[in-house]
Design a protein around this motif. Structure first.
Motif, PDB file in Angstrom:
ATOM      1  N   LEU A   1      38.832  31.487   8.341  1.00  8.36           N
ATOM      2  CA  LEU A   1      39.768  30.582   9.006  1.00  8.36           C
ATOM      3  C   LEU A   1      40.018  29.402   8.080  1.00  8.36           C
ATOM      4  O   LEU A   1      39.463  28.320   8.242  1.00  8.36           O
ATOM      5  CB  LEU A   1      39.191  30.108  10.345  1.00  8.36           C
ATOM      6  N   THR A   2      40.887  29.610   7.097  1.00  5.07           N
ATOM      7  CA  THR A   2      41.151  28.570   6.103  1.00  5.07           C
ATOM      8  C   THR A   2      42.639  28.388   5.850  1.00  5.07           C
ATOM      9  O   THR A   2      43.012  27.689   4.916  1.00  5.07           O
ATOM     10  CB  THR A   2      40.466  28.917   4.764  1.00  5.07           C
ATOM     11  N   GLN A   3      43.490  29.021   6.676  1.00  5.64           N
ATOM     12  CA  GLN A   3      44.913  28.935   6.391  1.00  5.64           C
ATOM     13  C   GLN A   3      45.731  29.110   7.671  1.00  5.64           C
ATOM     14  O   GLN A   3      45.213  29.493   8.716  1.00  5.64           O
ATOM     15  CB  GLN A   3      45.321  29.980   5.355  1.00  5.64           C
ATOM     16  N   PHE A   4      47.027  28.787   7.572  1.00  6.71           N
ATOM     17  CA  PHE A   4      47.980  28.992   8.644  1.00  6.71           C
ATOM     18  C   PHE A   4      48.690  30.318   8.373  1.00  6.71           C
ATOM     19  O   PHE A   4      49.467  30.417   7.421  1.00  6.71           O
ATOM     20  CB  PHE A   4      49.023  27.867   8.681  1.00  6.71           C
ATOM     21  N   GLY A   5      48.428  31.316   9.160  1.00  2.00           N
ATOM     22  CA  GLY A   5      49.058  32.600   8.915  1.00  2.00           C
ATOM     23  C   GLY A   5      49.148  33.424  10.185  1.00  2.00           C
ATOM     24  O   GLY A   5      48.609  33.074  11.237  1.00  2.00           O
ATOM     25  N   GLY A   6      49.840  34.561  10.069  1.00  2.00           N
ATOM     26  CA  GLY A   6      50.008  35.433  11.220  1.00  2.00           C
ATOM     27  C   GLY A   6      48.697  35.967  11.752  1.00  2.00           C
ATOM     28  O   GLY A   6      48.518  36.089  12.978  1.00  2.00           O
ATOM     29  N   ALA A   7      47.758  36.300  10.866  1.00  2.00           N
ATOM     30  CA  ALA A   7      46.463  36.827  11.301  1.00  2.00           C
ATOM     31  C   ALA A   7      45.698  35.778  12.108  1.00  2.00           C
ATOM     32  O   ALA A   7      45.038  36.099  13.106  1.00  2.00           O
ATOM     33  CB  ALA A   7      45.649  37.283  10.098  1.00  2.00           C
ATOM     34  N   GLU A   8      45.795  34.528  11.672  1.00  4.50           N
ATOM     35  CA  GLU A   8      45.121  33.454  12.403  1.00  4.50           C
ATOM     36  C   GLU A   8      45.771  33.224  13.773  1.00  4.50           C
ATOM     37  O   GLU A   8      45.084  32.898  14.750  1.00  4.50           O
ATOM     38  CB  GLU A   8      45.130  32.165  11.576  1.00  4.50           C
ATOM     39  N   ARG A   9      47.073  33.407  13.853  1.00  4.90           N
ATOM     40  CA  ARG A   9      47.745  33.293  15.152  1.00  4.90           C
ATOM     41  C   ARG A   9      47.271  34.399  16.103  1.00  4.90           C
ATOM     42  O   ARG A   9      47.162  34.186  17.319  1.00  4.90           O
ATOM     43  CB  ARG A   9      49.263  33.349  14.973  1.00  4.90           C
ATOM     44  N   VAL A  10      47.005  35.581  15.562  1.00  5.18           N
ATOM     45  CA  VAL A  10      46.466  36.656  16.396  1.00  5.18           C
ATOM     46  C   VAL A  10      45.108  36.255  16.971  1.00  5.18           C
ATOM     47  O   VAL A  10      44.802  36.513  18.145  1.00  5.18           O
ATOM     48  CB  VAL A  10      46.363  37.964  15.595  1.00  5.18           C
ATOM     49  N   VAL A  11      44.283  35.596  16.151  1.00  2.00           N
ATOM     50  CA  VAL A  11      42.976  35.145  16.646  1.00  2.00           C
ATOM     51  C   VAL A  11      43.161  34.145  17.788  1.00  2.00           C
ATOM     52  O   VAL A  11      42.402  34.158  18.769  1.00  2.00           O
ATOM     53  CB  VAL A  11      42.135  34.538  15.504  1.00  2.00           C
ATOM     54  N   LEU A  12      44.163  33.290  17.695  1.00  2.00           N
ATOM     55  CA  LEU A  12      44.440  32.356  18.785  1.00  2.00           C
ATOM     56  C   LEU A  12      44.777  33.115  20.072  1.00  2.00           C
ATOM     57  O   LEU A  12      44.361  32.709  21.177  1.00  2.00           O
ATOM     58  CB  LEU A  12      45.582  31.418  18.407  1.00  2.00           C
ATOM     59  N   SER A  13      45.507  34.212  19.961  1.00  5.40           N
ATOM     60  CA  SER A  13      45.814  35.019  21.143  1.00  5.40           C
ATOM     61  C   SER A  13      44.568  35.725  21.669  1.00  5.40           C
ATOM     62  O   SER A  13      44.399  35.876  22.889  1.00  5.40           O
ATOM     63  CB  SER A  13      46.905  36.047  20.806  1.00  5.40           C
ATOM     64  N   LEU A  14      43.693  36.164  20.766  1.00  5.94           N
ATOM     65  CA  LEU A  14      42.431  36.765  21.200  1.00  5.94           C
ATOM     66  C   LEU A  14      41.575  35.734  21.937  1.00  5.94           C
ATOM     67  O   LEU A  14      40.891  36.057  22.920  1.00  5.94           O
ATOM     68  CB  LEU A  14      41.670  37.324  19.996  1.00  5.94           C
ATOM     69  N   MET A  15      41.598  34.484  21.467  1.00  5.98           N
ATOM     70  CA  MET A  15      40.891  33.411  22.173  1.00  5.98           C
ATOM     71  C   MET A  15      41.433  33.242  23.592  1.00  5.98           C
ATOM     72  O   MET A  15      40.672  32.995  24.535  1.00  5.98           O
ATOM     73  CB  MET A  15      41.030  32.094  21.408  1.00  5.98           C
ATOM     74  N   LYS A  16      42.734  33.373  23.741  1.00  2.00           N
ATOM     75  CA  LYS A  16      43.338  33.238  25.067  1.00  2.00           C
ATOM     76  C   LYS A  16      42.954  34.420  25.951  1.00  2.00           C
ATOM     77  O   LYS A  16      42.741  34.257  27.170  1.00  2.00           O
ATOM     78  CB  LYS A  16      44.856  33.142  24.922  1.00  2.00           C
TER      79      LYS A  16
END
Length: 377
Positions: free
Chosen positions: A10-25
């Protein structure tokens, strides 16, 4: 049932990181395991999450440039052990190798680009001359590690059909496709970007990390030859200085802008330029949610996300002339923005969350027992 989320870094702004945000939800109680985490260089929502890092995170230089950590990531990933009934591993190279005493569901953004698509990933710029020989020396060991990591999964999911084919080719594993969601807040505040709103009422947008395989340089070359058009590039990366030196006055490069400004750019752009071979290409869907069509490379994940003549136009090669031709075609036949927005509704977050939760339930019920590859990571 104990759920945990795993992600490479978790070191950047990217599509994969946005997916993790959805997994958190989808799983708000789940901790997140990762190798490296820098709260200042990724989405601020992670600050409120239970993020658990590897010892490698103490090395500040590696948080700033995860490519420097390449020789260490395989052994470090193998030592991360997660106590959970199900681990959902968001992976493009490392998280699928984290150990667990439960079951492992891998959501694969791609088998490691740097391992299987090295030339495309590194290009011919800058640090590639240093990284390439090191990677060549490590490749046999890393391929063995990667194969064992993939075989440790109980279930593989792909983020697009091109990735599904790649998983089968690289690992021999069957997977199903679940498209990643867009997470743009259509009702969120929009903050105009003054230097664009005042001077460029009509502009094209490109949102991308500034890496060789993203072909941002080709888009800038195209707009260098289109003096009556304007291009706004949003992103950061090792090619930033080089791209700025190449761009003429009708191209503007921005980085680190707030989401409110990005929403304004998405909503006000004439079209999104998408010139790279992406495994999915989330920015196309994000732009479409605001009714902004895409001018995209006819390849990769864009074949899943762009409906030609409805939500965008394709060009066949990542060359300046092809991109310029797509700009001209859209000027001649502009697309209906309401139809573009309707197309984007098929990629919303609620649909993604429902499917992921269902996959976890099926996995715990033993629905995929025959797909297990019983080899330790």
């Amino acid at each position: 049932m104990k759920i945990a989320i795993a992600h490479d870094y978790l070191t950047q702004f990217g599509g994969a990181e946005r997916v993790v945000l959805s997994l958190m939800k989808a799983f708000p109680e789940a901790p997140i395991y990762t190798t490296l985490y820098d709260p200042d260089t990724t989405f601020p929502e992670f600050r409120s999450a239970d993020v658990r890092v590897s010892p490698l995170n103490k090395a500040g230089a590696m948080r700033g440039n995860h490519r420097m950590a390449l020789p260490f990531l395989a052994p470090v990933s193998s030592r991360i052990t997660i106590d959970a009934d199900v681990v959902i591993a968001s992976s493009s190279g490392w998280a699928h190798g984290f150990r667990t005493n439960g079951r492992k569901l891998v959501y694969c953004h791609s088998p490691a680009r740097w391992l299987y698509l090295t030339d495309e990933y590194l290009g011919s710029h800058g640090a590639s001359s240093v990284i390439r020989p090191a990677l060549a020396a490590l490749r046999p060991v890393l391929k063995r590690w990667d194969a064992q990591a993939a075989a440790s999964a109980d279930r593989y999911l792909a983020n697009s059909h091109v990735v599904q084919e790649r998983i089968k080719h690289v690992y021999g594993i069957d997977s199903d496709v679940i498209f990643p969601p867009h997470r743009v807040d259509l009702d969120g505040s929009r903050e105009l970007v003054p230097q664009i709103a005042d001077d460029w009422p009509d502009f094209h947008l490109l949102v991308s990390r500034l890496l060789p395989y993203k072909n941002v340089d080709r888009a800038i070359e195209a707009f260098n030859d289109l003096p009556d058009e304007r291009l706004v590039v949003v992103g950061k990366g090792p090619l930033a200085a080089q791209l700025r030196s190449k761009a003429k006055a009708n191209s503007l490069l921005l980085e680190g802008i707030p989401d409110a400004q990005l929403r304004w750019l998405y909503a006000n752009a004439t079209a999104l330029i998408a010139p790279s071979h992406e495994d999915f290409g989330l920015t196309v869907v994000e732009a479409a949610a605001f009714g902004t069509p895409a001018l995209a490379l006819r390849a990769g994940g864009y074949l899943d996300t762009v409906e030609p003549g409805l939500s965008g136009y394709f060009f066949s090669h990542p060359k300046a002339a092809d991109i310029a031709d797509a700009v001209h075609r859209h000027r001649e036949r502009p697309l209906d923005r309401d139809a573009v927005a309707e197309h984007a509704r098929g990629f919303d977050e609620d649909a993604f969350i429902g499917r992921i939760r269902n996959e976890v339930d099926l996995l715990m019920a033993g629905a995929f027992a025959d797909r297990k590859h019983p080899h330790p990571a």
